[in-house]
Design an enzyme around this catalytic site. Structure first.
Site, PDB file in Angstrom:
ATOM      1  CB  ALA A  52      14.351  57.077 -21.095  1.00 42.49           C
ATOM      2  N   GLY A 109      18.712  52.524 -25.914  1.00 41.48           N
ATOM      3  CA  GLY A 109      20.007  52.628 -25.241  1.00 41.48           C
ATOM      4  C   GLY A 109      19.860  53.041 -23.783  1.00 41.48           C
ATOM      5  CB  SER A 134      13.428  60.769 -21.104  1.00 40.72           C
ATOM      6  OG  SER A 134      12.725  60.691 -22.332  1.00 40.72           O
ATOM      7  CB  CYS A 166      17.790  53.989 -40.180  1.00 41.08           C
ATOM      8  SG  CYS A 166      16.895  52.924 -39.106  1.00 41.08           S
ATOM      9  N   GLY A 226      20.085  47.604 -32.557  1.00 41.60           N
ATOM     10  CA  GLY A 226      19.924  47.242 -31.157  1.00 41.60           C
ATOM     11  C   GLY A 226      21.056  46.417 -30.571  1.00 41.60           C
ATOM     12  CB  CYS A 267      18.872  43.727 -38.487  1.00 41.40           C
ATOM     13  SG  CYS A 267      17.558  44.927 -38.368  1.00 41.40           S
ATOM     14  CE  LYS A 274      11.425  43.927 -35.843  1.00 33.83           C
ATOM     15  NZ  LYS A 274      12.342  44.642 -36.674  1.00 33.83           N
TER      16      LYS A 274
HETATM   17  C1  LIG Z   1      11.700  52.879 -37.524  1.00 30.31           C
HETATM   18  C2  LIG Z   1      12.908  52.225 -36.944  1.00 30.31           C
HETATM   19  C3  LIG Z   1      12.925  50.842 -36.779  1.00 30.31           C
HETATM   20  C4  LIG Z   1      14.057  50.221 -36.245  1.00 30.31           C
HETATM   21  N1  LIG Z   1      14.061  48.862 -36.139  1.00 30.31           N
HETATM   22  C5  LIG Z   1      15.139  48.253 -35.617  1.00 30.31           C
HETATM   23  C6  LIG Z   1      15.151  46.822 -35.489  1.00 30.31           C
HETATM   24  O1  LIG Z   1      14.202  46.141 -35.867  1.00 30.31           O
HETATM   25  N2  LIG Z   1      16.240  46.233 -34.926  1.00 30.31           N
HETATM   26  C7  LIG Z   1      17.310  46.981 -34.501  1.00 30.31           C
HETATM   27  O2  LIG Z   1      18.264  46.405 -34.003  1.00 30.31           O
HETATM   28  N3  LIG Z   1      17.341  48.329 -34.641  1.00 30.31           N
HETATM   29  C8  LIG Z   1      16.280  48.976 -35.174  1.00 30.31           C
HETATM   30  N4  LIG Z   1      16.300  50.348 -35.302  1.00 30.31           N
HETATM   31  C9  LIG Z   1      17.533  51.089 -34.938  1.00 30.31           C
HETATM   32  C10 LIG Z   1      17.693  51.394 -33.426  1.00 30.31           C
HETATM   33  O3  LIG Z   1      17.638  50.200 -32.683  1.00 30.31           O
HETATM   34  C11 LIG Z   1      16.636  52.360 -32.923  1.00 30.31           C
HETATM   35  O4  LIG Z   1      16.730  53.579 -33.624  1.00 30.31           O
HETATM   36  C12 LIG Z   1      16.762  52.648 -31.420  1.00 30.31           C
HETATM   37  O5  LIG Z   1      15.579  53.254 -30.968  1.00 30.31           O
HETATM   38  C13 LIG Z   1      17.942  53.548 -31.094  1.00 30.31           C
HETATM   39  O6  LIG Z   1      18.066  53.637 -29.702  1.00 30.31           O
HETATM   40  P1  LIG Z   1      18.653  54.962 -28.984  1.00 30.31           P
HETATM   41  O7  LIG Z   1      18.541  54.715 -27.516  1.00 30.31           O
HETATM   42  O8  LIG Z   1      19.951  55.311 -29.546  1.00 30.31           O
HETATM   43  O9  LIG Z   1      17.632  56.120 -29.407  1.00 30.31           O
HETATM   44  P2  LIG Z   1      16.101  56.236 -29.078  1.00 30.31           P
HETATM   45  O10 LIG Z   1      15.483  54.909 -28.850  1.00 30.31           O
HETATM   46  O11 LIG Z   1      15.559  57.122 -30.147  1.00 30.31           O
HETATM   47  O12 LIG Z   1      16.052  57.011 -27.687  1.00 30.31           O
HETATM   48  C14 LIG Z   1      16.427  58.343 -27.551  1.00 30.31           C
HETATM   49  C15 LIG Z   1      15.932  58.854 -26.210  1.00 30.31           C
HETATM   50  O13 LIG Z   1      16.426  60.174 -25.988  1.00 30.31           O
HETATM   51  C16 LIG Z   1      15.354  61.023 -25.598  1.00 30.31           C
HETATM   52  N5  LIG Z   1      15.686  62.396 -25.989  1.00 30.31           N
HETATM   53  C17 LIG Z   1      15.860  62.907 -27.222  1.00 30.31           C
HETATM   54  N6  LIG Z   1      16.149  64.208 -27.157  1.00 30.31           N
HETATM   55  C18 LIG Z   1      16.174  64.537 -25.851  1.00 30.31           C
HETATM   56  C19 LIG Z   1      16.417  65.749 -25.145  1.00 30.31           C
HETATM   57  N7  LIG Z   1      16.681  66.899 -25.761  1.00 30.31           N
HETATM   58  N8  LIG Z   1      16.355  65.727 -23.807  1.00 30.31           N
HETATM   59  C20 LIG Z   1      16.067  64.582 -23.135  1.00 30.31           C
HETATM   60  N9  LIG Z   1      15.839  63.408 -23.763  1.00 30.31           N
HETATM   61  C21 LIG Z   1      15.898  63.392 -25.100  1.00 30.31           C
HETATM   62  C22 LIG Z   1      14.152  60.417 -26.320  1.00 30.31           C
HETATM   63  O14 LIG Z   1      12.920  60.818 -25.756  1.00 30.31           O
HETATM   64  C23 LIG Z   1      14.412  58.938 -26.117  1.00 30.31           C
HETATM   65  O15 LIG Z   1      14.016  58.546 -24.829  1.00 30.31           O
HETATM   66  C24 LIG Z   1      15.198  51.006 -35.846  1.00 30.31           C
HETATM   67  C25 LIG Z   1      15.160  52.387 -36.018  1.00 30.31           C
HETATM   68  C26 LIG Z   1      14.039  52.998 -36.558  1.00 30.31           C
HETATM   69  C27 LIG Z   1      14.045  54.498 -36.748  1.00 30.31           C
END
Ligand SMILES: Cc1cc2nc3c(=O)[nH]c(=O)nc-3n(C[C@H](O)[C@H](O)[C@H](O)COP(=O)(O)OP(=O)(O)OC[C@H]3O[C@@H](n4cnc5c(N)ncnc54)[C@H](O)[C@@H]3O)c2cc1C
Length: 422
Positions: free
Chosen positions: A9, A12, A34, A159, A320, A353, A388
């Site tokens: 959650a 994505g 989640s 990243c 994102g 970005c 931002k």
């Molecule tokens: C520090 C940082 C800054 C960033 N800044 C930007 C930015 O400015 N602009 C941009 O476009 N991108 C940015 N990114 C890249 C990207 O947008 C983010 O990493 C984003 O959060 C990725 O989304 P996601 O849904 O793939 O993963 P996440 O947002 O990490 O979500 C993962 C989800 O899965 C859940 N989960 C994990 N393991 C389990 C499990 N075993 N069981 C159930 N649930 C689980 C977590 O709790 C969470 O809800 C950044 C990344 C980082 C690390």
């Protein structure tokens, strides 16, 4: 009736739930699972590291938000995905069956690959809000007794934007506190050059970021492999074109934040055909797993091959805007499959970005993600910082309201209007 389960959650997973709600049939059921009870806006975590945001500012309780949307929510960690049986095993022992599964679990942070790396070792992290809050406590202690900083991203990281952001944000904050003169800063990165970003550079990110680092007196080491970290000392080897060590560095620090490499979460590891050797979900152009065709992947958890071979492994960022395009395509495709059609939608995977420096920033847009590109643009200015902040508020508001909208696409449309970018 079909059971559609979204695992994760984050950036994505929640938009996926909203898009899926719009694309499903009336009788289908969506369940979000989640391990955390909250959504975190990860892009704001670097701000939390220097105390510009609190945990409450960048997190939202998931349960009430999804309840309003009539979407089921299970707060439990998945410990095993069993795609042959269409089910998930959760930490509590509960099993959840699905007709369609969308994996959106983000990364597992691979601090253990390097001795002494990460919050259990000697460096800070801003990858998760818990880490950023911890990094902020260490930051406040550091500011009382400043010294050298080492900041960057290790070998295999994918990243890089947040590493640059954190370096520049710290510089801005140290200047505000009038202690910048007491802090030598070194940026350590696996990238072959400053501004590569895992994308071969975008527009003139090399020139812009190098110039910014010179202006801020931040030294850099590229092609860097972090060998180990001790209390206050980082051992770094610079790797040449032949793979041999060109130079060894021993970098003393009083504060360090290094982005780790990523891998798939443990629940996904070793599932032949579903994931690659690093545990990232294998998807086709429709975000669908080729072996398990009722399983989709969106976000950082999917497998994308590195752009090119570098002296030190450099991964491709999943940002994102890319994630939003994966989510939109997945919702449309499952909507088609629910109606007996073949999926036809593809994510654009374009990269966009806004990298914030605390007082200004750099925006870049890569269409497509890999060069040569149709649009290859980067620009710098105070407007990036303001954009931002505005985007953070906008995204959080939309998540709270449960609105299915192309958040990033809208932001880019506005930005291109402001900058007159064609
Ligand atoms: C520090 C940082 C800054 C960033 N800044 C930007 C930015 O400015 N602009 C941009 O476009 N991108 C940015 N990114 C890249 C990207 O947008 C983010 O990493 C984003 O959060 C990725 O989304 P996601 O849904 O793939 O993963 P996440 O947002 O990490 O979500 C993962 C989800 O899965 C859940 N989960 C994990 N393991 C389990 C499990 N075993 N069981 C159930 N649930 C689980 C977590 O709790 C969470 O809800 C950044 C990344 C980082 C690390």
């Amino acid at each position: 009736m079909a059971d559609i389960v979204i695992l994760g959650a984050g950036i994505g997973g929640l938009p996926m739930a909203y898009d899926m709600k719009a694309a499903k049939r009336k009788e289908d059921r969506i369940t979000v699972i989640s391990n955390n009870p909250y959504f975190q806006f990860t892009p704001s975590n670097p701000w939390a590291g220097v105390g510009w945001r609190s945990r409450d500012d960048v997190t939202i309780d998931i349960a009430p938000v999804l309840k309003k949307q009539k979407i089921d929510f299970i707060c439990d960690a998945c410990v095993k995905v069993v795609p042959d049986e269409n089910k998930l095993v959760l930490e509590s022992g509960r099993e959840v069956s699905y007709d369609f599964l969308i994996i959106a679990t983000g990364p597992e942070l691979a601090f253990d690959k390097i001795e002494g790396l990460g919050p259990d070792g000697y460096t800070q992290s801003v990858c998760a809000i818990d880490h950023a809050v911890e990094a902020n406590q260490a930051w406040e202690d550091f500011c009382k007794d400043p010294g050298p900083i080492v900041v960057g991203a290790v070998q295999g990281a994918s990243c890089y934007g947040p590493a640059y952001e954190y370096a520049m944000i710290m510089d801005t904050e140290l200047k505000r506190r009038k202690i910048r003169d007491k802090v030598p800063m070194t940026f350590v990165t696996a990238e072959p050059y400053v501004g590569h970003l895992g994308l071969g550079g975008v527009g003139d990110t090399k020139g812009i970021l190098e110039s910014e680092m010179r202006d801020r007196h931040i030294k850099w080491i590229t092609d860097a492999q972090v060998d180990k970290v001790e209390d206050g000392l980082m051992h770094v080897s610079q790797i040449g074109d032949d793979g041999a060590v060109v130079k060894s560095h021993e970098l003393p620090f009083k504060y360090s934040m290094m982005l780790p490499s990523f891998r798939g979460i443990p629940a996904l590891q070793g599932l032949d055909g579903l994931v690659n050797p690093m545990g990232f979900v294998i998807v086709d152009e429709h975000q669908r797993n080729p072996k398990y065709q009722n399983v989709f992947g969106v976000g950082v958890c999917i497998a994308i091959a590195p752009l090119e071979k570098c002296n030190v492994p450099v991964g491709v960022p999943k940002t994102g805007y890319m994630i939003e395009s994966m989510v939109a395509a997945t919702a449309e495709n499952i909507g088609q499959m629910l109606r007996g059609q073949e999926p036809t939608h593809e994510g654009t995977w374009n990269a966009f970005c806004l990298a914030d420096f605390g007082n200004k920033g750099v925006a870049f847009l890569a269409q497509p993600q890999n060069p040569p590109r149709n649009l290859n643009w980067a620009a710098e200015g105070k407007w990036v910082h303001l954009a931002k902040i505005a985007f953070e508020k906008y995204f959080m508001r939309k998540i709270r309201k449960g609105q299915s909208e192309p958040y990033f696409e809208k932001a880019i449309m506005n930005m291109t209007k402001v900058t007159r970018l064609k």
